[in-house]
Design a protein around this motif. Structure first.
Motif, PDB file in Angstrom:
ATOM      1  N   LEU A  88     -66.179  -2.956  23.878  1.00  0.00           N
ATOM      2  CA  LEU A  88     -65.349  -2.775  22.689  1.00  0.00           C
ATOM      3  C   LEU A  88     -64.060  -2.069  23.085  1.00  0.00           C
ATOM      4  O   LEU A  88     -64.050  -1.273  24.031  1.00  0.00           O
ATOM      5  N   LEU A 118     -65.627   3.204   9.738  1.00  0.00           N
ATOM      6  CA  LEU A 118     -66.874   2.866   9.053  1.00  0.00           C
ATOM      7  C   LEU A 118     -67.021   3.706   7.784  1.00  0.00           C
ATOM      8  O   LEU A 118     -67.484   3.205   6.749  1.00  0.00           O
ATOM      9  N   ARG A 128     -75.043  -4.257   7.957  1.00  0.00           N
ATOM     10  CA  ARG A 128     -74.609  -3.567   9.168  1.00  0.00           C
ATOM     11  C   ARG A 128     -75.319  -4.058  10.436  1.00  0.00           C
ATOM     12  O   ARG A 128     -75.131  -3.482  11.507  1.00  0.00           O
ATOM     13  N   LEU A 131     -72.987  -5.374  13.311  1.00  0.00           N
ATOM     14  CA  LEU A 131     -72.240  -4.209  13.783  1.00  0.00           C
ATOM     15  C   LEU A 131     -73.128  -3.320  14.652  1.00  0.00           C
ATOM     16  O   LEU A 131     -72.717  -2.866  15.727  1.00  0.00           O
ATOM     17  N   GLN A 134     -73.659  -4.582  18.129  1.00  0.00           N
ATOM     18  CA  GLN A 134     -72.482  -4.338  18.961  1.00  0.00           C
ATOM     19  C   GLN A 134     -72.447  -2.893  19.453  1.00  0.00           C
ATOM     20  O   GLN A 134     -72.112  -2.622  20.606  1.00  0.00           O
ATOM     21  N   VAL A 135     -72.784  -1.959  18.572  1.00  0.00           N
ATOM     22  CA  VAL A 135     -72.780  -0.548  18.956  1.00  0.00           C
ATOM     23  C   VAL A 135     -73.834  -0.295  20.031  1.00  0.00           C
ATOM     24  O   VAL A 135     -73.589   0.431  21.004  1.00  0.00           O
ATOM     25  N   LEU A 220     -65.953   5.000  14.591  1.00  0.00           N
ATOM     26  CA  LEU A 220     -66.270   3.589  14.796  1.00  0.00           C
ATOM     27  C   LEU A 220     -65.396   2.779  13.847  1.00  0.00           C
ATOM     28  O   LEU A 220     -65.492   2.930  12.620  1.00  0.00           O
ATOM     29  N   LEU A 222     -63.948  -0.753  12.142  1.00  0.00           N
ATOM     30  CA  LEU A 222     -64.452  -2.064  11.746  1.00  0.00           C
ATOM     31  C   LEU A 222     -63.300  -3.035  11.536  1.00  0.00           C
ATOM     32  O   LEU A 222     -62.230  -2.672  11.024  1.00  0.00           O
ATOM     33  N   ARG A 227     -67.426  -6.502  11.618  1.00  0.00           N
ATOM     34  CA  ARG A 227     -67.886  -6.264  12.982  1.00  0.00           C
ATOM     35  C   ARG A 227     -67.075  -5.130  13.606  1.00  0.00           C
ATOM     36  O   ARG A 227     -66.070  -4.691  13.058  1.00  0.00           O
ATOM     37  N   ALA A 228     -67.510  -4.657  14.752  1.00  0.00           N
ATOM     38  CA  ALA A 228     -66.850  -3.529  15.400  1.00  0.00           C
ATOM     39  C   ALA A 228     -65.484  -3.936  15.934  1.00  0.00           C
ATOM     40  O   ALA A 228     -65.330  -4.998  16.548  1.00  0.00           O
ATOM     41  N   VAL A 231     -63.722   1.914  19.285  1.00  0.00           N
ATOM     42  CA  VAL A 231     -64.263   3.273  19.215  1.00  0.00           C
ATOM     43  C   VAL A 231     -63.148   4.233  19.598  1.00  0.00           C
ATOM     44  O   VAL A 231     -62.552   4.104  20.672  1.00  0.00           O
TER      45      VAL A 231
END
Length: 313
Positions: A88, A118, A128, A131, A134-135, A220, A222, A227-228, A231
């Motif tokens: 990311l 977020l 979620r 998402l 992805q995290v 975080l 969005l 989706r992400a 960060v």
């Protein structure tokens, strides 16, 4: 003669040095002539840093308190090295400035990562899952021991004791008292039981990895599709047990979404899970207190929900 009452102590988040948009424009223009005259607008404010958008493209980060300066220096040193290894986007300092007569601390600018916190978007828990996966994948890459070996030289070891459940539990009780005093939330049994049990727990015994160190619902970002997007805010970057970041699994996600995060991440031993849950309570209570005290309604709602998620199966 009656002695007047002492003034209340200043909030922890009170800035020691406040940077306005006008001051940021002057500082950036003086240090980076190519950006002189570019429009500057406030982008975000936290406890330790104020962020401005410069020229509609660059996010410049200025410390608000001296305690943030070592974190700023770590961001400048480490983020460019780890960014290519992560799935990311993270900020990569492109403009860096040391202390000067005009501003006593270092500051830096990176290309802005488009997205919304977020905590601002607040998607329903059932939305979620993608998402969360992805995290989980992001944390798996970040916590790779090889990355710590390559980029962790000189980083402190969990200086905030984030992965130590006994320490975090002790620091959470005043936050819960503050929330009750603000009329926001009374202490509840599930949270108190978790904290009471944590007071007798040791920190997880695994080897330290590279951690974000403050991975919560403000950090975080969005994308419009939920989706992400990235960060941000790496000022607490350090070496620590993975529990220091896995708190997001318990504060930010529940049910199938949490299961998706943990499936993408990999096995989490019971002691690490317990430490992550305690930190999730601590961070959620801290964010809730700040939000209630400063009028951030969306963040308050998300942080209070995080308290409930942290103690839920």
């Amino acid at each position: 003669m009656t002695t007047p009452p002492a003034p209340p102590p200043a909030p922890e988040w009170e800035p020691e040095h406040e940077v306005t948009a006008e001051a940021a424009a002057a500082l950036v223009g003086a240090r980076f002539p190519g950006l002189a005259g570019a429009p500057v607008e406030a982008l975000a404010t936290g406890w330790d840093n104020t962020v401005f958008l410069v020229g509609g493209e660059w996010a410049f980060r200025f410390p608000r308190r001296r305690i943030a300066v070592p974190g700023v220096e770590r961001e400048i040193a480490v983020l460019p090295a780890i960014a290519p290894r992560l799935p990311l986007p993270i900020p990569v300092p492109c403009f860096t400035a040391g202390p000067s007569e005009e501003f006593p601390w270092p500051f830096w600018g990176a290309r802005m990562i488009p997205g919304r916190e977020l905590a601002e978007v607040r998607p329903p828990d059932e939305d979620r899952t993608a998402l969360a996966a992805q995290v989980g994948a992001f944390l798996r890459a970040l916590h790779d021991p090889a990355l710590a070996a390559e980029a962790g030289d000189g980083l402190p070891h969990d200086p905030m004791r984030r992965a130590d459940p006994a320490v975090r539990a002790a620091r959470t009780y005043p936050r819960l008292d503050a929330l009750a005093g603000l009329g926001v939330r009374e202490r509840d049994g599930a949270v108190m039981d978790l904290l009471a049990e944590a007071r007798h727990r040791d920190a997880p015994a695994g080897g330290p990895v590279l951690v974000h160190g403050d991975l919560h619902v403000r950090h975080l970002l969005l994308a419009p599709d939920g989706r992400a997007a990235g960060v941000i805010d790496w000022g607490d970057l350090c070496l620590a047990d993975p529990a220091a970041d896995l708190s997001i699994a318990y504060a930010g996600f529940a049910g199938p979404a949490r299961a998706a995060l943990l499936a993408a991440y990999g096995p989490v031993p019971p002691g690490r899970e317990a430490a992550a849950r305690v930190l999730a309570v601590n961070l959620s209570a801290t964010l809730a207190e700040w939000a209630a005290s400063t009028g951030r309604a969306a963040l308050l709602s998300e942080a209070l929900a995080g308290l409930d998620r942290a103690v839920a199966d």
